[in-house]
Design a protein around this motif. Structure first.
Motif, short mmCIF file in Angstrom:
data_model
loop_
_atom_site.label_atom_id
_atom_site.label_comp_id
_atom_site.label_asym_id
_atom_site.label_seq_id
_atom_site.Cartn_x
_atom_site.Cartn_y
_atom_site.Cartn_z
N ARG A 86 0.83 -1.20 0.00
CA ARG A 86 0.00 0.00 0.00
C ARG A 86 0.87 1.27 0.00
O ARG A 86 0.60 2.21 -0.74
CB ARG A 86 -0.89 -0.03 1.25
CG ARG A 86 -2.03 0.92 1.18
CD ARG A 86 -2.99 0.66 2.32
NE ARG A 86 -3.27 1.89 3.02
CZ ARG A 86 -3.73 1.97 4.24
NH1 ARG A 86 -3.95 0.88 4.92
NH2 ARG A 86 -3.97 3.12 4.78
N HIS A 128 -2.75 -5.83 -3.41
CA HIS A 128 -2.95 -4.73 -2.47
C HIS A 128 -4.14 -4.96 -1.55
O HIS A 128 -4.08 -4.70 -0.36
CB HIS A 128 -3.13 -3.45 -3.28
CG HIS A 128 -3.17 -2.23 -2.43
ND1 HIS A 128 -3.24 -0.96 -2.94
CD2 HIS A 128 -3.16 -2.09 -1.09
CE1 HIS A 128 -3.26 -0.10 -1.94
NE2 HIS A 128 -3.23 -0.75 -0.81
N THR A 129 -5.24 -5.46 -2.10
CA THR A 129 -6.44 -5.59 -1.29
C THR A 129 -6.54 -6.97 -0.65
O THR A 129 -7.31 -7.16 0.28
CB THR A 129 -7.71 -5.38 -2.14
OG1 THR A 129 -7.68 -6.35 -3.19
CG2 THR A 129 -7.75 -3.99 -2.74
N ASP A 131 -7.90 -9.47 -2.08
CA ASP A 131 -9.29 -9.78 -2.44
C ASP A 131 -9.59 -11.28 -2.34
O ASP A 131 -9.57 -12.00 -3.33
CB ASP A 131 -9.54 -9.28 -3.87
CG ASP A 131 -10.93 -9.57 -4.36
OD1 ASP A 131 -11.81 -9.87 -3.53
OD2 ASP A 131 -11.15 -9.47 -5.57
N GLU A 162 -9.10 0.42 -7.09
CA GLU A 162 -8.99 0.60 -5.65
C GLU A 162 -10.12 1.45 -5.09
O GLU A 162 -10.60 1.20 -3.98
CB GLU A 162 -7.62 1.17 -5.29
CG GLU A 162 -6.56 0.12 -5.58
CD GLU A 162 -5.18 0.46 -5.05
OE1 GLU A 162 -4.34 -0.43 -5.02
OE2 GLU A 162 -4.95 1.63 -4.68
N TRP A 165 -13.13 -0.72 -4.81
CA TRP A 165 -13.00 -1.56 -3.62
C TRP A 165 -13.30 -0.76 -2.36
O TRP A 165 -14.07 -1.17 -1.50
CB TRP A 165 -11.58 -2.13 -3.56
CG TRP A 165 -11.27 -2.89 -2.33
CD1 TRP A 165 -10.74 -2.38 -1.17
CD2 TRP A 165 -11.47 -4.28 -2.09
NE1 TRP A 165 -10.58 -3.38 -0.24
CE2 TRP A 165 -11.02 -4.56 -0.78
CE3 TRP A 165 -11.97 -5.33 -2.86
CZ2 TRP A 165 -11.07 -5.83 -0.22
CZ3 TRP A 165 -12.01 -6.59 -2.30
CH2 TRP A 165 -11.57 -6.83 -1.00
N LYS A 166 -12.67 0.44 -2.26
CA LYS A 166 -12.78 1.26 -1.04
C LYS A 166 -14.21 1.71 -0.80
O LYS A 166 -14.66 1.75 0.34
CB LYS A 166 -11.93 2.53 -1.19
CG LYS A 166 -10.48 2.37 -0.82
CD LYS A 166 -9.82 3.72 -0.63
CE LYS A 166 -9.67 4.49 -1.93
NZ LYS A 166 -8.91 5.74 -1.80
#
Ligand code: ADP
Length: 264
Positions: A86, A128-129, A131, A162, A165-166
């Motif tokens: 991140r 990054h996530t 998922d 992103e 997602w956020k």
């Protein structure tokens, strides 16, 4: 008579030019200041969690190695790796932003297939996530060639992914669709998230704009992502558009001109 008039006119024009330059400098100074404040603030959170996790790991180093302790340690290391990814993304974004602000893209355009761009962006997004629910779906298109800078285009798609997602909650459904028409290549990122109202849409691409500072803070953002996406699109002769409805979701669409085919 007219000489005096000329002097006055020249003074006026000079004064205006100077004040214009001054305004620009002030605007840049303010931008820099905002940027430094935002960056410092944004970097603090992931750095703090990394420190906490590392401290815990160091502290537990001499504990007996039970099965649960090993699992826990693995989990911590994974979290550290996520936070690290991140931080890296964030710094990449700031660098892209300042490069664009200085008006020096410093890149040469190449033939790029947007399918590869989407694949690379998806990899970064998953890294990054983390998922785990597999909420990202990619609609395959035929080859979608554009002329551009691959790294910047990946950044643009990652920023949209992103955000999708956020600004949504599980169960998320994020779909990326690449389309090719006679003249343009489009990449649409659709989510089933919190959506935006008309006022938010009109300002979403402004620097440092956040619909709700609190929501963005808790979801981790600083209001630069979309302004970077827009700048990247403009530097490619393209554009970014959004269609969104509160509580239903948003679709952000990148649109790029198709390169002129050179006949053999
Ligand atoms: P941030 O770092 O706050 O996410 P962005 O420039 O990427 O900044 O986005 C600006 C604002 O637009 C966000 O704060 C958010 O309120 C809104 N926004 C962006 N993408 C979405 C989305 N997919 N769904 C709902 N709101 C969004």
């Amino acid at each position: 008579g007219w000489i005096a008039l000329l002097v006055v006119a020249v003074t006026c024009v000079l004064g205006w030019l100077l004040s214009d330059a001054l305004r620009r400098r002030l605007r840049l100074a303010k931008l820099k200041n905002d940027l430094v404040t935002t960056v410092s603030h944004e970097l603090k959170t992931p750095l703090a969690s990394i420190r906490l996790l590392v401290d815990t790991l160091l502290h537990d180093e001499h504990e007996p190695k039970s099965e649960t302790a090993t699992v826990q340690r693995r989990e911590y290391l994974q979290l550290i790796s996520l936070e690290n990814a991140r931080l890296t993304r964030m710094i990449d974004n700031f660098l892209t932003f300042s490069r664009i602000e200085r008006g020096k893209p410093g890149v040469e355009f190449q033939r790029v297939d947007m399918r590869d761009v989407v694949d690379q962006a998806a990899t970064i997004f998953r890294e990054h996530t983390g998922d785990v629910d597999d909420s990202l779906h990619i609609d395959r298109a035929q080859s979608a060639m554009v002329s551009g800078d691959s790294d910047s285009l990946v950044t643009a798609v990652v920023n949209l992914l992103e955000n999708a997602w956020k600004y949504s909650d599980a169960p998320r459904q994020i779909t990326v669709t690449t389309d090719v028409s006679d003249e343009r290549v489009t990449v649409a990122v659709r989510d089933n998230g919190i959506g935006m109202n008309a006022r938010a849409i009109s300002q979403a691409f402004d620097r440092f704009f956040q619909v709700d500072q609190h929501v963005s803070r808790t979801r981790g953002g600083c209001g630069l992502g979309l302004s970077i996406v827009r700048a990247i699109m403009l530097s490619h002769g393209g554009e970014v558009q959004v269609v969104s409805e509160p509580d239903v979701g948003s679709t952000f669409t990148l649109s790029l001109p198709k390169p002129v085919e050179v006949l053999p």
